[in-house]
Design a protein around this motif. Structure first.
Motif, PDB file in Angstrom:
ATOM      1  N   GLN A 104       0.828  -1.210   0.000  1.00  0.00           N
ATOM      2  CA  GLN A 104       0.000   0.000   0.000  1.00  0.00           C
ATOM      3  C   GLN A 104       0.864   1.262   0.000  1.00  0.00           C
ATOM      4  O   GLN A 104       0.572   2.223  -0.724  1.00  0.00           O
ATOM      5  N   LEU A 105       1.908   1.263   0.800  1.00  0.00           N
ATOM      6  CA  LEU A 105       2.785   2.438   0.861  1.00  0.00           C
ATOM      7  C   LEU A 105       3.527   2.655  -0.458  1.00  0.00           C
ATOM      8  O   LEU A 105       3.728   3.798  -0.879  1.00  0.00           O
ATOM      9  N   THR A 106       3.914   1.559  -1.107  1.00  0.00           N
ATOM     10  CA  THR A 106       4.577   1.672  -2.405  1.00  0.00           C
ATOM     11  C   THR A 106       3.632   2.293  -3.429  1.00  0.00           C
ATOM     12  O   THR A 106       4.021   3.196  -4.192  1.00  0.00           O
ATOM     13  N   GLU A 107       2.379   1.835  -3.454  1.00  0.00           N
ATOM     14  CA  GLU A 107       1.394   2.404  -4.382  1.00  0.00           C
ATOM     15  C   GLU A 107       1.143   3.877  -4.072  1.00  0.00           C
ATOM     16  O   GLU A 107       1.052   4.705  -4.991  1.00  0.00           O
ATOM     17  N   GLU A 108       1.025   4.223  -2.789  1.00  0.00           N
ATOM     18  CA  GLU A 108       0.799   5.617  -2.409  1.00  0.00           C
ATOM     19  C   GLU A 108       1.988   6.478  -2.821  1.00  0.00           C
ATOM     20  O   GLU A 108       1.813   7.599  -3.328  1.00  0.00           O
ATOM     21  N   ASN A 109       3.201   5.966  -2.640  1.00  0.00           N
ATOM     22  CA  ASN A 109       4.403   6.696  -3.045  1.00  0.00           C
ATOM     23  C   ASN A 109       4.382   6.977  -4.547  1.00  0.00           C
ATOM     24  O   ASN A 109       4.679   8.102  -4.990  1.00  0.00           O
ATOM     25  N   GLN A 110       4.044   5.966  -5.334  1.00  0.00           N
ATOM     26  CA  GLN A 110       3.995   6.150  -6.783  1.00  0.00           C
ATOM     27  C   GLN A 110       2.940   7.177  -7.172  1.00  0.00           C
ATOM     28  O   GLN A 110       3.173   8.025  -8.038  1.00  0.00           O
ATOM     29  N   ARG A 111       1.771   7.120  -6.531  1.00  0.00           N
ATOM     30  CA  ARG A 111       0.703   8.085  -6.819  1.00  0.00           C
ATOM     31  C   ARG A 111       1.154   9.506  -6.479  1.00  0.00           C
ATOM     32  O   ARG A 111       0.965  10.446  -7.266  1.00  0.00           O
ATOM     33  N   LEU A 112       1.777   9.673  -5.318  1.00  0.00           N
ATOM     34  CA  LEU A 112       2.234  11.005  -4.915  1.00  0.00           C
ATOM     35  C   LEU A 112       3.343  11.534  -5.829  1.00  0.00           C
ATOM     36  O   LEU A 112       3.394  12.724  -6.123  1.00  0.00           O
TER      37      LEU A 112
END
Length: 131
Positions: A104-112
């Protein structure tokens, strides 16, 4: 011819004594494991009130003492009582939860990062438009 001695009561008493001694040894092992105390042949023998030599002659009990002893020796911290140790299932569940959180954190990082790239692009475009 002399009558044969009746050894059945003697054999039964020996079996009973053997089982009682095993029960004492197993109880002592469980107590040491439950409290997190270091396991040793001396400690088990003392706690159970039996001889160390008898413990060395019992393969299954010997293996268990050695396993507990090795477990407590490998641990740099004080031994953890059995009731407080994590089970394999618990550790597996915690690992799965950590891996999911990491995803989840990896996906959020990519989105940001994408949002930041768009914002910087918009800022650069508006700065050029003013010039």
């Amino acid at each position: 011819m002399p009558p044969e001695p009746n050894t059945a009561p003697l054999a039964a008493a020996a079996r009973k004594r053997h089982e009682l001694t095993r029960a004492k040894a197993i109880q002592a092992l469980r107590e040491l494991d439950r409290t997190g105390a270091p396991a040793s042949f001396e400690g088990v023998a003392r706690r159970a009130g039996i001889s160390r030599s008898w413990l060395y002659c019992q393969p299954d009990i010997r293996v268990e003492i050695e396993r507990l002893r090795d477990t407590t020796r490998r641990s740099p911290s004080p031994p953890i009582p059995a009731a407080e140790r994590s089970s394999d299932a618990s550790l597996h569940a915690r690992l799965e939860a950590a891996l999911e959180r990491n995803r989840q954190l990896t996906e959020e990082n990519q989105r940001l990062r994408r949002q930041l790239a768009h914002a910087l692009g918009d800022q650069r475009t508006s700065t050029r438009a003013r010039s």
